[in-house]
Design a protein around this motif. Structure first.
Motif, PDB file in Angstrom:
ATOM      1  N   VAL A  13      28.317 -23.536  35.376  1.00 19.41           N
ATOM      2  CA  VAL A  13      27.094 -24.321  35.596  1.00 19.41           C
ATOM      3  C   VAL A  13      25.928 -23.408  35.947  1.00 19.41           C
ATOM      4  O   VAL A  13      24.813 -23.562  35.429  1.00 19.41           O
ATOM      5  N   LEU A  14      26.177 -22.444  36.810  1.00 21.51           N
ATOM      6  CA  LEU A  14      25.113 -21.521  37.197  1.00 21.51           C
ATOM      7  C   LEU A  14      24.778 -20.563  36.053  1.00 21.51           C
ATOM      8  O   LEU A  14      23.609 -20.217  35.847  1.00 21.51           O
ATOM      9  N   GLN A  15      25.787 -20.190  35.303  1.00 19.11           N
ATOM     10  CA  GLN A  15      25.562 -19.247  34.200  1.00 19.11           C
ATOM     11  C   GLN A  15      24.668 -19.827  33.110  1.00 19.11           C
ATOM     12  O   GLN A  15      23.815 -19.127  32.556  1.00 19.11           O
ATOM     13  N   VAL A  16      24.842 -21.109  32.795  1.00 16.50           N
ATOM     14  CA  VAL A  16      24.047 -21.675  31.704  1.00 16.50           C
ATOM     15  C   VAL A  16      22.571 -21.757  32.065  1.00 16.50           C
ATOM     16  O   VAL A  16      21.716 -21.714  31.178  1.00 16.50           O
ATOM     17  N   VAL A  17      22.254 -21.848  33.351  1.00 19.63           N
ATOM     18  CA  VAL A  17      20.842 -21.796  33.757  1.00 19.63           C
ATOM     19  C   VAL A  17      20.332 -20.368  33.632  1.00 19.63           C
ATOM     20  O   VAL A  17      19.223 -20.124  33.133  1.00 19.63           O
ATOM     21  N   GLU A  18      21.132 -19.410  34.069  1.00 14.62           N
ATOM     22  CA  GLU A  18      20.744 -18.004  33.931  1.00 14.62           C
ATOM     23  C   GLU A  18      20.497 -17.632  32.465  1.00 14.62           C
ATOM     24  O   GLU A  18      19.567 -16.883  32.150  1.00 14.62           O
ATOM     25  N   ASN A  19      21.338 -18.155  31.579  1.00 15.09           N
ATOM     26  CA  ASN A  19      21.243 -17.820  30.158  1.00 15.09           C
ATOM     27  C   ASN A  19      20.144 -18.589  29.426  1.00 15.09           C
ATOM     28  O   ASN A  19      19.912 -18.348  28.242  1.00 15.09           O
TER      29      ASN A  19
END
Length: 317
Positions: free
Chosen positions: A141-147
């Protein structure tokens, strides 16, 4: 189609073929899915194995079983597929003249307890805004915002990440969900010692929230050992709803699973979960995203008022 290269080895199209074979377990099924010939699929898989230097499948009863290496490779490549889908969707939005889009990611608890109502209400108020929802594990979940694949993510007890800012929505308390005839239902509040001998379902210690629960038990000199472990708290609450045991979960998960015959009791230990909106540091959120966060916060606050009234209702008998 030439895709994004992974090192100098694979492109996105080859990974897409690999993913289809893993999904259908046969080259025939993958060929039908991708509109290719079966020999082309087989040749591509053999080529990938030659380039990588290790096998990707084992043949078992005329089915192709992916190796552990194949599954790891697909897991690592998933952000590429998500980015491709996001680009394709944005192109479709422009072609169809949509005036906006909000891409939301969330952990399972919030996708069940709050977001369906928020999204439904928001879609009624803003019918020309397209909304997408991805439900994932906390790390993802956090990664998709970072990406840049999601505009905002909602998560419980997120941890610091260099590329993200967190906007606190509310702080959720830990509560106990149990049958109204359970001895715990008669207590003003339930502590780790009260739960130690009860059939309990709760988050596994392998995840962040499970560790927080285990620490709260350890502080009272009690081992945290749920009889049934789950990855998400809403799953734990649902098991109690189906008639087994007691659950130590967040307020929203407990209230979402509540039915006649179940009660919510406060957890005695000092334990809470910060519910936050995660946003990229490098990008100012759009007005639509800000408006959606505001609608989410208002819905959570209204839901919490109901939850806390229920957990404090007069004890029976």
């Amino acid at each position: 189609m030439q895709g994004y290269p992974i090192g100098d080895m694979l492109n996105l199209r080859q990974l897409e073929i690999l993913r289809a074979v893993v999904q259908y377990r046969t080259t025939v099924g993958a060929a039908e899915r991708l509109g290719m010939s079966q020999p082309s699929i087989s040749n591509t898989i053999r080529h990938i194995e030659t380039v990588l230097g290790f096998p990707l499948f084992e043949r078992i009863s005329n089915r192709l079983s992916p190796t552990e290496e194949a599954l790891i490779l697909l897991e690592e490549s998933e952000p590429l597929f998500m980015l491709r889908d996001a680009v394709n969707q944005r192109a479709a939005d422009l072609r169809m003249g949509r005036i906006g889009r909000i891409r939301v990611a969330s952990t399972s608890e919030l996708s069940e307890a709050v977001l369906p109502r928020v999204i439904a209400d928001y879609a009624k108020e803003h019918p020309r805004i397209q909304i997408s929802l991805e439900t994932r594990l906390l790390d993802s979940v956090l990664q998709v915002v970072e990406n840049g694949v999601a505009d905002v993510a909602f998560a419980l007890a997120p941890y610091e990440r260099q590329a993200l800012n967190y906007e606190r929505v509310v702080v959720l308390r830990a509560v106990v969900l149990c049958d109204e005839n359970d001895p715990l239902a008669k207590l003003e509040e339930v502590g780790p010692k009260d739960l130690a001998e009860r059939p309990m379902v709760g988050p596994q210690v392998a995840n962040r929230i499970g560790l927080m629960l285990a620490d709260s038990f350890r502080a009272r000199g009690i081992d945290y050992r749920p009889n049934i472990e789950t990855r998400f708290m809403n799953a734990a609450a649902r098991i109690v709803r189906e008639g087994w045991g007691v659950a130590l979960v967040d307020e929203l998960s407990a209230f979402t699973a509540l039915r006649p015959g179940l009660v919510i009791r406060p957890y005695a230990a000092d334990l809470s979960f910060e519910l936050s909106a995660a946003l990229p540091k490098t990008k100012t959120p759009s007005r639509q995203t800000q408006r959606f966060i505001k609608a989410f916060r208002e819905r959570v606050e209204a839901r919490l008022a109901e939850v806390r009234a229920e957990s404090l209702r007069p004890l029976q008998g």
